[in-house]
Design a protein around this motif. Sequence first.
Motif, PDB file in Angstrom:
ATOM      1  N   ALA A  75       0.877  -1.176   0.000  1.00 23.98           N
ATOM      2  CA  ALA A  75       0.000   0.000   0.000  1.00 23.98           C
ATOM      3  C   ALA A  75       0.914   1.227   0.000  1.00 23.98           C
ATOM      4  O   ALA A  75       1.829   1.285  -0.823  1.00 23.98           O
ATOM      5  CB  ALA A  75      -0.971  -0.052   1.178  1.00 23.98           C
ATOM      6  N   SER A  76       0.723   2.154   0.936  1.00 20.39           N
ATOM      7  CA  SER A  76       1.703   3.255   1.038  1.00 20.39           C
ATOM      8  C   SER A  76       2.405   3.196   2.386  1.00 20.39           C
ATOM      9  O   SER A  76       2.676   4.212   3.038  1.00 20.39           O
ATOM     10  CB  SER A  76       1.005   4.609   0.837  1.00 20.39           C
ATOM     11  N   LEU A  77       2.649   1.977   2.829  1.00 18.20           N
ATOM     12  CA  LEU A  77       3.409   1.763   4.069  1.00 18.20           C
ATOM     13  C   LEU A  77       4.850   1.463   3.653  1.00 18.20           C
ATOM     14  O   LEU A  77       5.163   0.375   3.186  1.00 18.20           O
ATOM     15  CB  LEU A  77       2.797   0.610   4.866  1.00 18.20           C
ATOM     16  N   PHE A  78       5.705   2.482   3.817  1.00 23.61           N
ATOM     17  CA  PHE A  78       7.057   2.431   3.262  1.00 23.61           C
ATOM     18  C   PHE A  78       8.101   2.198   4.350  1.00 23.61           C
ATOM     19  O   PHE A  78       7.913   2.638   5.504  1.00 23.61           O
ATOM     20  CB  PHE A  78       7.381   3.761   2.553  1.00 23.61           C
ATOM     21  N   PRO A  79       9.219   1.550   3.993  1.00 24.16           N
ATOM     22  CA  PRO A  79      10.307   1.464   4.974  1.00 24.16           C
ATOM     23  C   PRO A  79      10.712   2.872   5.428  1.00 24.16           C
ATOM     24  O   PRO A  79      10.669   3.816   4.638  1.00 24.16           O
ATOM     25  CB  PRO A  79      11.453   0.817   4.178  1.00 24.16           C
ATOM     26  N   GLY A  80      11.076   2.963   6.708  1.00 19.85           N
ATOM     27  CA  GLY A  80      11.556   4.272   7.166  1.00 19.85           C
ATOM     28  C   GLY A  80      10.453   5.263   7.474  1.00 19.85           C
ATOM     29  O   GLY A  80      10.701   6.437   7.722  1.00 19.85           O
ATOM     30  N   GLU A  81       9.211   4.806   7.479  1.00 17.65           N
ATOM     31  CA  GLU A  81       8.098   5.700   7.881  1.00 17.65           C
ATOM     32  C   GLU A  81       7.459   5.117   9.149  1.00 17.65           C
ATOM     33  O   GLU A  81       6.343   4.570   9.099  1.00 17.65           O
ATOM     34  CB  GLU A  81       7.045   5.779   6.760  1.00 17.65           C
ATOM     35  N   PRO A  82       8.162   5.190  10.277  1.00 16.93           N
ATOM     36  CA  PRO A  82       7.679   4.487  11.487  1.00 16.93           C
ATOM     37  C   PRO A  82       6.267   4.873  11.891  1.00 16.93           C
ATOM     38  O   PRO A  82       5.491   4.021  12.315  1.00 16.93           O
ATOM     39  CB  PRO A  82       8.701   4.875  12.553  1.00 16.93           C
ATOM     40  N   ALA A  83       5.918   6.170  11.662  1.00 17.73           N
ATOM     41  CA  ALA A  83       4.566   6.585  12.088  1.00 17.73           C
ATOM     42  C   ALA A  83       3.512   5.814  11.306  1.00 17.73           C
ATOM     43  O   ALA A  83       2.499   5.361  11.842  1.00 17.73           O
ATOM     44  CB  ALA A  83       4.401   8.085  11.860  1.00 17.73           C
ATOM     45  N   ALA A 118      -1.845   8.989   7.141  1.00 15.52           N
ATOM     46  CA  ALA A 118      -1.263   9.950   6.190  1.00 15.52           C
ATOM     47  C   ALA A 118       0.232   9.676   6.097  1.00 15.52           C
ATOM     48  O   ALA A 118       0.892   9.434   7.112  1.00 15.52           O
ATOM     49  CB  ALA A 118      -1.512  11.382   6.663  1.00 15.52           C
ATOM     50  N   VAL A 119       0.741   9.653   4.877  1.00 15.44           N
ATOM     51  CA  VAL A 119       2.157   9.341   4.638  1.00 15.44           C
ATOM     52  C   VAL A 119       2.794  10.543   3.954  1.00 15.44           C
ATOM     53  O   VAL A 119       2.366  10.937   2.860  1.00 15.44           O
ATOM     54  CB  VAL A 119       2.297   8.087   3.752  1.00 15.44           C
ATOM     55  N   PRO A 120       3.781  11.171   4.593  1.00 14.70           N
ATOM     56  CA  PRO A 120       4.357  12.403   4.021  1.00 14.70           C
ATOM     57  C   PRO A 120       5.115  12.141   2.718  1.00 14.70           C
ATOM     58  O   PRO A 120       5.531  11.006   2.450  1.00 14.70           O
ATOM     59  CB  PRO A 120       5.310  12.888   5.123  1.00 14.70           C
ATOM     60  N   ALA A 121       5.269  13.186   1.955  1.00 18.30           N
ATOM     61  CA  ALA A 121       6.052  13.090   0.714  1.00 18.30           C
ATOM     62  C   ALA A 121       7.496  12.751   1.059  1.00 18.30           C
ATOM     63  O   ALA A 121       7.979  12.992   2.175  1.00 18.30           O
ATOM     64  CB  ALA A 121       5.982  14.406  -0.032  1.00 18.30           C
ATOM     65  N   ALA A 122       8.147  12.113   0.104  1.00 23.53           N
ATOM     66  CA  ALA A 122       9.591  11.837   0.274  1.00 23.53           C
ATOM     67  C   ALA A 122      10.231  12.088  -1.091  1.00 23.53           C
ATOM     68  O   ALA A 122       9.561  12.481  -2.038  1.00 23.53           O
ATOM     69  CB  ALA A 122       9.804  10.406   0.735  1.00 23.53           C
ATOM     70  N   GLN A 123      11.497  11.847  -1.180  1.00 26.39           N
ATOM     71  CA  GLN A 123      12.153  12.065  -2.477  1.00 26.39           C
ATOM     72  C   GLN A 123      11.413  11.237  -3.544  1.00 26.39           C
ATOM     73  O   GLN A 123      11.146  10.066  -3.358  1.00 26.39           O
ATOM     74  CB  GLN A 123      13.613  11.585  -2.393  1.00 26.39           C
TER      75      GLN A 123
END
Length: 246
Positions: free
Chosen positions: A159-167, A178-183
């Motif tokens: 989904a939008s559960l990415f490595p390095g997004e602990p929250a 909610a998943v913040p923007a990243a590079q």
Amino acid sequence: MKFRRRLILYKDDHGVITVPLTESDFATIEAAAVAMADKLASVARNSISRDGQAVLAVSGGKTPLLVFSHLRQQDLDWSRVTVTLSDERWVPADHPDSNENLVRTQLLQGPASAAKFVPLFGGEATPEIGLAACEARISAMNRPIDAVYLGMGSDGHIASLFPGEPAALRSHRTKCVAVPAAQDRRPRLSLSINTILKAREILLLYAGQDKHIAYLNAKETEDSSNNPLSLILFQQETPVSVLRAQ
Ligand code: 6PG
């Protein structure tokens, strides 16, 4: 053509068989996508005959194009089906990167247009602002999701559960995160891992050696901070079916 189907039953510390993990291998991504469409339709038919309705959460990205072209042709009472998304990029619904746009143009066509669609994007400026309204829309479905169709990335995201997004990876009482923007990644809104695990069934589809390596890594480690996929592999709530072409 299905080559191999393995049912791995996890045992807990007391040797109790837990959640079944079924792995099916296909010669091509097209064959795997057809099988995914068939599984989603079968889940929907069973839910409709049991409860009079069905809720499917579908993946975004590119692979679903192959799935949706077969799924929309399935003989289903689409008027009893609600479709939502596993996650959404925070762009307008007519944007080419929008998963809602993908579902409306590639799945909800023909007889499938009779299905109800529950969007994650609500038009707010950011997913953080839109979170509460999305939460309300998902809650208003008032039914567990019958099947969540997930893709995965070669970094192990689902989904939008990415490595390095602990929250985003933490268990949430909320149904969405909610998943913040990243590079090179837009801000997104995703079903929370709790919502995904509360589905009756999780269906994962992937193709390619890179993703297969990420999948094997996820099976080897419970470290979801580096491999969110492990969140659905190391759990005892929901059966998981993996459809893959290497
Ligand atoms: C998204 C998806 C995402 C996707 C994987 C695989 O919005 O991009 O929900 O989780 O499933 O990134 O995408 P592909 O199928 O395009 O490889």
